[in-house]
Design an enzyme around this catalytic site. Structure first.
Site, PDB file in Angstrom:
ATOM      1  N   GLN A  40       0.895  -1.167   0.000  1.00  0.00           N
ATOM      2  CA  GLN A  40       0.000   0.000   0.000  1.00  0.00           C
ATOM      3  C   GLN A  40       0.924   1.205   0.000  1.00  0.00           C
ATOM      4  OE1 GLN A  40      -3.190   0.974  -0.313  1.00  0.00           O
ATOM      5  NE2 GLN A  40      -2.496   3.064   0.060  1.00  0.00           N
ATOM      6  N   PRO A  92      -5.884  -1.953   4.995  1.00  0.00           N
ATOM      7  CA  PRO A  92      -6.179  -0.792   5.833  1.00  0.00           C
ATOM      8  C   PRO A  92      -7.149   0.215   5.221  1.00  0.00           C
ATOM      9  CG  PRO A  92      -3.983  -0.597   4.878  1.00  0.00           C
ATOM     10  CD  PRO A  92      -4.489  -1.964   4.529  1.00  0.00           C
ATOM     11  N   GLY A 117     -10.490   0.824  -0.417  1.00  0.00           N
ATOM     12  CA  GLY A 117      -9.958   0.468  -1.717  1.00  0.00           C
ATOM     13  C   GLY A 117      -8.759   1.326  -2.041  1.00  0.00           C
ATOM     14  N   MET A 118      -7.965   0.864  -2.986  1.00  0.00           N
ATOM     15  CA  MET A 118      -6.828   1.646  -3.460  1.00  0.00           C
ATOM     16  C   MET A 118      -6.774   1.507  -4.972  1.00  0.00           C
ATOM     17  SD  MET A 118      -4.301   3.632  -2.785  1.00  0.00           S
ATOM     18  CE  MET A 118      -3.421   4.344  -4.180  1.00  0.00           C
ATOM     19  N   GLU A 119      -6.690   2.671  -5.621  1.00  0.00           N
ATOM     20  CA  GLU A 119      -6.861   2.758  -7.076  1.00  0.00           C
ATOM     21  C   GLU A 119      -5.619   2.374  -7.858  1.00  0.00           C
ATOM     22  OE1 GLU A 119      -6.723   5.179  -4.810  1.00  0.00           O
ATOM     23  OE2 GLU A 119      -5.849   7.030  -5.581  1.00  0.00           O
ATOM     24  N   HIS A 175     -15.826   4.295  -7.065  1.00  0.00           N
ATOM     25  CA  HIS A 175     -14.821   5.252  -6.592  1.00  0.00           C
ATOM     26  C   HIS A 175     -13.425   4.898  -7.123  1.00  0.00           C
ATOM     27  CE1 HIS A 175     -13.061   8.114  -3.629  1.00  0.00           C
ATOM     28  NE2 HIS A 175     -12.041   7.273  -3.693  1.00  0.00           N
ATOM     29  N   GLU A 176     -13.013   3.657  -6.910  1.00  0.00           N
ATOM     30  CA  GLU A 176     -11.652   3.301  -7.340  1.00  0.00           C
ATOM     31  C   GLU A 176     -11.530   3.355  -8.856  1.00  0.00           C
ATOM     32  OE1 GLU A 176      -9.798   3.618  -4.983  1.00  0.00           O
ATOM     33  OE2 GLU A 176     -11.142   3.153  -3.328  1.00  0.00           O
ATOM     34  N   HIS A 226     -11.007   6.881 -10.105  1.00  0.00           N
ATOM     35  CA  HIS A 226      -9.625   7.359 -10.015  1.00  0.00           C
ATOM     36  C   HIS A 226      -8.850   7.131 -11.317  1.00  0.00           C
ATOM     37  CE1 HIS A 226      -8.885   8.867  -5.995  1.00  0.00           C
ATOM     38  NE2 HIS A 226      -9.370   7.795  -5.405  1.00  0.00           N
ATOM     39  N   GLU A 283      -9.228  13.144  -4.500  1.00  0.00           N
ATOM     40  CA  GLU A 283     -10.354  12.483  -3.850  1.00  0.00           C
ATOM     41  C   GLU A 283     -11.687  13.209  -4.028  1.00  0.00           C
ATOM     42  OE1 GLU A 283     -10.063   9.539  -3.048  1.00  0.00           O
ATOM     43  OE2 GLU A 283      -7.902   9.297  -2.776  1.00  0.00           O
ATOM     44  N   ASP A 329      -0.692  10.908   5.560  1.00  0.00           N
ATOM     45  CA  ASP A 329      -1.867  10.035   5.706  1.00  0.00           C
ATOM     46  C   ASP A 329      -2.935  10.675   6.589  1.00  0.00           C
ATOM     47  OD1 ASP A 329      -0.709   8.195   4.074  1.00  0.00           O
ATOM     48  OD2 ASP A 329      -0.170   6.769   5.657  1.00  0.00           O
ATOM     49  N   TYR A 373     -12.473  14.580   0.479  1.00  0.00           N
ATOM     50  CA  TYR A 373     -13.440  13.734  -0.238  1.00  0.00           C
ATOM     51  C   TYR A 373     -14.771  14.444  -0.451  1.00  0.00           C
ATOM     52  CZ  TYR A 373     -10.529   9.576   0.382  1.00  0.00           C
ATOM     53  OH  TYR A 373      -9.514   8.667   0.313  1.00  0.00           O
ATOM     54  N   ARG A 424      -9.666  -2.385   8.533  1.00  0.00           N
ATOM     55  CA  ARG A 424      -9.849  -1.172   7.737  1.00  0.00           C
ATOM     56  C   ARG A 424      -9.848   0.041   8.657  1.00  0.00           C
ATOM     57  NH1 ARG A 424     -15.032  -0.200   3.770  1.00  0.00           N
ATOM     58  NH2 ARG A 424     -14.569   1.962   3.223  1.00  0.00           N
ATOM     59  N   LYS A 439     -10.676   3.161   8.528  1.00  0.00           N
ATOM     60  CA  LYS A 439     -11.854   4.008   8.687  1.00  0.00           C
ATOM     61  C   LYS A 439     -12.832   3.411   9.715  1.00  0.00           C
ATOM     62  CE  LYS A 439     -15.969   4.904   6.132  1.00  0.00           C
ATOM     63  NZ  LYS A 439     -16.713   4.709   4.909  1.00  0.00           N
TER      64      LYS A 439
HETATM   65  N1  BES Z   1      -6.724   6.556  -2.611  1.00  0.00           N
HETATM   66  C1  BES Z   1      -7.643   6.277  -1.580  1.00  0.00           C
HETATM   67  C2  BES Z   1      -7.018   5.640  -0.389  1.00  0.00           C
HETATM   68  C3  BES Z   1      -5.965   6.479   0.301  1.00  0.00           C
HETATM   69  C4  BES Z   1      -6.142   7.837   0.506  1.00  0.00           C
HETATM   70  C5  BES Z   1      -4.821   5.876   0.766  1.00  0.00           C
HETATM   71  C6  BES Z   1      -5.166   8.587   1.155  1.00  0.00           C
HETATM   72  C7  BES Z   1      -3.855   6.615   1.417  1.00  0.00           C
HETATM   73  C8  BES Z   1      -4.016   7.984   1.615  1.00  0.00           C
HETATM   74  C9  BES Z   1      -8.794   5.431  -2.073  1.00  0.00           C
HETATM   75  O1  BES Z   1      -9.197   5.722  -3.366  1.00  0.00           O
HETATM   76  C10 BES Z   1      -9.972   5.745  -1.219  1.00  0.00           C
HETATM   77  O2  BES Z   1     -10.410   6.854  -1.280  1.00  0.00           O
HETATM   78  N2  BES Z   1     -10.491   4.800  -0.468  1.00  0.00           N
HETATM   79  C11 BES Z   1     -11.647   5.008   0.349  1.00  0.00           C
HETATM   80  C12 BES Z   1     -12.846   4.558  -0.439  1.00  0.00           C
HETATM   81  C13 BES Z   1     -14.109   5.308  -0.253  1.00  0.00           C
HETATM   82  C14 BES Z   1     -14.036   6.779  -0.219  1.00  0.00           C
HETATM   83  C15 BES Z   1     -15.141   4.851  -1.272  1.00  0.00           C
HETATM   84  C16 BES Z   1     -11.480   4.185   1.600  1.00  0.00           C
HETATM   85  O3  BES Z   1     -10.518   3.436   1.687  1.00  0.00           O
HETATM   86  O4  BES Z   1     -12.291   4.304   2.516  1.00  0.00           O
HETATM   87 ZN    ZN Z   2     -10.088   7.648  -3.432  1.00  0.00          ZN
END
Ligand code: BES
Ligand code: ZN
Length: 606
Positions: free
Chosen positions: A146, A273, A276-278, A302-303, A306, A325, A380, A388, A560, A562
Site C-alpha cells: 500500500q 487498511p 480500496g486503493m486505485e 470510486h476506485e 480514479h 479524492e 496520511d 473527499y 480497515r 476508517k
Molecule cells: N486513494 C484512496 C485511499 C488512500 C487515501 C490511501 C489517502 C492513502 C491515503 C482510495 O481511493 C480511497 O479513497 N479509499 C476510500 C474509499 C471510499 C471513499 C469509497 C477508503 O478506503 O475508505
Molecule cells: Zn479515493
C-alpha cells in the site's frame, strides 16, 4: 507577457513544492525503472534491486537523492554513458518521523542508470506480510503493498513524490505455489511458476506502484474486467462487482475513454487498511464491501473513477489531496447515478454529507479547508472526509450553477488536457477561470475561493435531501414519541436508509432503546460492515454495553482504518474504556497492517 512569466514561475515553484519527499527530482528524475525482487515470506522481506533510468535536468548536478524508509542497502552501482558499471558511494540523511530518510548517492558523472541493491524491513510501512492463518483460506501466506501516500519508499528506494511520473518493468520471484500481481499488465493465463514479469507502459506517480502475492485465483467478468481473490471470495466477489463493466462504459462516455487497458479487482484479506486503493489496472479492495446485495459497490465506482481523477490527473502534493479524492467522489457519484439511478446517488451524497458534518465537528478548523498544509506531518492524516466530501460538494456546486451539460464537457476536457500530468489548485483555478468562469454572472471567483480557503462548509452549500430519508425520519419520530418499535416500517428499508437511521439517532436515545432495536433488528450482528461500524459508534457513545463483545469480534476481524480507528478512539474515551481498548488492541495488533497500527496507536496515545 511579464505577468505570464511571473505566473509560470509561481506555478513551477508550486508544483515542485512537495515537502514529503527528500528527492531532488527537479535536478534529476527517473522516468523509468526496472525492479527485480524476491519475496521471502519466512524473513518477511523483499530483496533484490531497482534500476533507475535517469534524466538529468541540470548540467552541474552530481547527486541523486532518493526517498527511503527502513531499507537496508547492499550496494549502489552507476552505469556510465559508455555502458560500464561503477560502484557508487552513498549515505543516508537524518531520519524524519513518518517520512523516512534521504538516500544520497554521489555520482562522478551523470550516469545513464543507477542500480540500488536492497532489502526491506519486516516492518516496512508499505507492506503487510500475512501468515497462512491470517488469510481466508488459511493455506498460504499473503503479501500486499500500500504505497499511498509516502510508503512506496519503504519497499523501493525512489523519488517518492506525486509530482513526478514513471513507467516500469518488474520481475518478481515468489514461492512456486503463489501468484504475483501488480498494478500493471496482469494476464489471466500467467503460468504459476514463481517467476513473474510485468510491464507498466503508462507513466504513473510512485504512490501507484503496487504488488500483491498470494494464493490468488482469477475469474473474468467481461473481456476487460475480472477479479483476483482467494478461492473463498472469488464467486461472491464476481457476483457483487458484476456491474463493473457497465461502470466503465458510463464513465468512459462521460469523461473520455478508459486509458489503462484492463480493469481488474483484487480482493484482499480483511486487514487491508483501506476500503480500496486505485492501483492502475488493478484496484485493491477490502472484502468488507462484499455485502451480498451490491449495497456498497460505490467503492468500486470510486476506485474506477480514479482512473481519470488521480491516476490521469494527479495531485502534485499531498496538501492537495482534494484534487484526487474530491474529483473522484464526484465522478463516483455520477457513475452510481448512471448505473443505479439518481435516487441512490442522492442517498449516497446525503450520507456522505452526514459523515462530513460529523467530522467537521471534530477537526481543527484549519484542517477543514480544502487546501491544507501538511508540511512536517504524516500526509496520511489528510485522509479525512474534507478532501473527499467537501471537494465533491465544490464540484457539485459548479455543476448545479452551470448545468450538467456544460460541467460534463468541462470535466472531460480537464481530464484530456491534463492527462498524465500533475495538478495543483493554482493550476486548476487558472483552468477554471479560462473556461467555465468565462460565462458571466454564474459563479464568481470569490465563491470558488470560499470553498477552497474557508474552514467548514461554504455559504453556497445546498444540502442534499432525499424523500427516502425523510420517510425514515418521520417513522423515527413516531417511534420515539410513542415508544413503539412497530412504528418503524423497516421491511423495505435499503441499507442506505438503515445507515441514515443509525446516523441520525439522537443523543437522547437511551441504552434500553438501543437494546430493543438490537434485539429486533440484530444490528450488532450485521454482516454489512458499514451498518455494523455506524451502529457500534452509536452504541459506544450512548453507552449501550451489550454491544461490546460484538465490537471486539469486529475489531479482531477487520483492519480497515476508517472502521477501527474511530471505534478505538471512542472506546478509550468511555469511562474505564481505555483498559478494554488496550486489551482488544493487544490481541488484534498482530493482524493489523502497519498503517492501521500507527493510526490506532495515535488515538490510544501509545
Ligand atoms: N486513494 C484512496 C485511499 C488512500 C487515501 C490511501 C489517502 C492513502 C491515503 C482510495 O481511493 C480511497 O479513497 N479509499 C476510500 C474509499 C471510499 C471513499 C469509497 C477508503 O478506503 O475508505
Ligand atoms: Zn479515493
Amino acid at each position: 507577457m511579464r505577468l505570464l512569466v511571473v505566473v509560470l514561475i509561481f506555478f513551477t515553484a508550486a508544483v515542485k513544492a512537495d515537502p514529503h519527499s527528500f528527492s531532488n527530482s527537479d535536478l534529476v528524475s527517473h522516468p523509468h525503472l526496472n525492479l527485480d525482487l524476491t519475496a521471502d515470506f519466512a524473513k518477511k522481506q523483499l530483496s533484490g534491486f531497482v534500476e533507475l533510468e535517469l534524466e538529468w535536468h541540470h548540467p552541474d548536478t552530481r547527486e541523486l537523492v532518493l526517498d527511503s524508509r527502513d531499507l537496508t542497502i547492499g550496494r549502489v552501482m552507476g552505469q556510465t554513458r559508455e555502458g560500464s558499471w561503477q560502484l557508487l558511494p552513498y549515505q543516508f540523511g537524518a531520519k524524519q518521523a513518518d517520512h523516512g530518510q534521504a538516500l544520497i548517492i554521489a555520482c562522478q558523472q551523470q550516469y545513464n542508470k543507477v542500480r540500488v541493491y536492497y532489502q526491506t524491513s519486516p516492518n516496512a510501512s508499505g507492506l503487510q506480510w500475512l501468515s497462512a492463518e491470517q488469510t481466508t483460506e488459511k493455506q498460504q501466506p499473503f503479501l500486499f503493498s500500500q504505497s499511498q501516500s509516502i510508503h512506496a519508499r519503504s519497499w523501493i528506494p525512489l523519488q517518492d513524490t506525486p509530482a513526478r511520473r514513471l513507467t516500469f518493468s518488474a520481475r518478481i520471484h515468489t514461492p512456486k505455489s503463489l501468484l504475483a500481481v501488480m498494478g500493471a499488465d496482469n494476464s489471466a493465463n500467467t503460468e504459476r511458476d514463481g517467476d513473474y514479469q510485468f510491464k507498466m507502459p503508462q507513466p504513473i506517480p510512485a504512490y501507484l506502484i503496487a504488488l500483491a502475492v498470494g494464493d490468488l485465483q482469477f475469474k473474468a467478468m467481461s473481456d476487460r474486467t475480472g477479479v483476483y481473490a482467494e478461492a473463498a471470495w472469488l464467486d461472491k466477489a464476481v457476483a457483487e462487482f458484476a456491474d463493473t463493466e457497465q461502470m466503465m462504459q458510463v464513465a468512459g462516455r462521460m469523461y473520455g475513454d478508459y486509458a489503462w487497458g484492463r480493469y481488474d479487482i483484487l480482493v484482499l484479506p480483511a486487514s487491508f487498511p483501506f476500503g480500496g486503493m486505485e492501483n492502475p489496472r488493478l484496484s485493491f479492495i477490502t472484502p468488507t464491501v462484499i455485502a451480498g446485495d451490491k449495497s456498497l459497490v460505490s467503492l468500486i465506482a470510486h476506485e474506477l473513477a480514479h482512473s481519470w481523477s488521480g491516476n490521469l490527473v494527479t495531485n502534485a502534493s499531498w496538501h492537495e489531496l482534494w484534487l484526487n479524492e474530491g474529483f473522484t467522489n464526484y465522478v463516483e457519484n455520477r457513475i452510481m447515478a448512471a448505473v443505479f439511478g439518481e435516487d441512490r446517488a442522492l442517498l449516497e451524497r446525503q450520507l456522505a454529507v452526514q459523515e462530513l458534518q460529523a467530522e467537521l465537528a471534530e477537526l481543527d478548523p484549519a484542517d477543514t479547508r480544502l487546501v491544507t498544509d501538511y508540511t512536517g506531518r504524516d500526509p496520511d492524516e489528510a485522509f479525512t472526509q474534507v478532501p473527499y466530501v467537501k471537494g465533491m460538494l465544490l464540484l457539485q456546486f459548479l455543476e448545479q450553477r452551470f448545468g450538467r451539460e456544460k460541467f460534463d464537457a468541462f470535466l472531460k476536457h480537464y481530464f484530456a488536457n491534463f492527462a498524465f500530468q500533475s495538478m495543483n489548485t493554482e493550476r486548476f483555478l487558472r483552468y477554471l477561470r479560462q473556461t467555465l468562469l468565462q460565462e458571466p454572472d454564474t459563479v464568481s471567483f470569490g465563491e470558488v475561493l470560499e470553498w477552497l480557503n474557508q474552514p467548514g462548509l461554504a455559504s453556497t452549500f445546498v444540502a442534499p435531501q432525499s424523500d427516502a430519508f425523510a420517510k425514515v425520519d418521520q417513522q423515527t419520530r413516531r417511534w420515539q414519541e410513542s415508544g413503539e418499535l412497530d412504528k418503524l416500517l423497516t421491511e423495505d428499508w435499503s441499507i442506505h436508509q438503515w445507515l441514515h437511521f443509525i446516523h441520525q439517532l439522537s443523543a437522547s436515545v437511551r441504552p434500553e432503546q438501543l437494546a430493543a432495536l438490537d434485539q429486533k433488528f440484530g444490528l450488532s450482528q450485521s454482516q454489512n460492515a458499514e451498518i455494523a461500524s455506524a451502529w457500534f459508534k452509536q452504541a459506544i457513545s450512548r453507552n449501550y454495553q451489550q454491544a461490546l463483545p460484538h465490537i471486539k469480534t469486529f475489531l479482531l476481524q477487520v483492519g480497515r482504518r476508517k472502521f477501527v480507528v474511530p471505534l478505538y478512539q471512542q472506546l478509550a474515551a468511555m469511562p474505564g474504556g481505555k483498559a478494554m481498548a488496550l486489551e482488544i488492541y493487544q490481541q488484534a495488533k498482530g493482524g493489523y497492517h502497519p498503517l492501521t497500527q500507527v493510526a490506532v496507536e495515535r488515538v490510544l496515545k501509545l
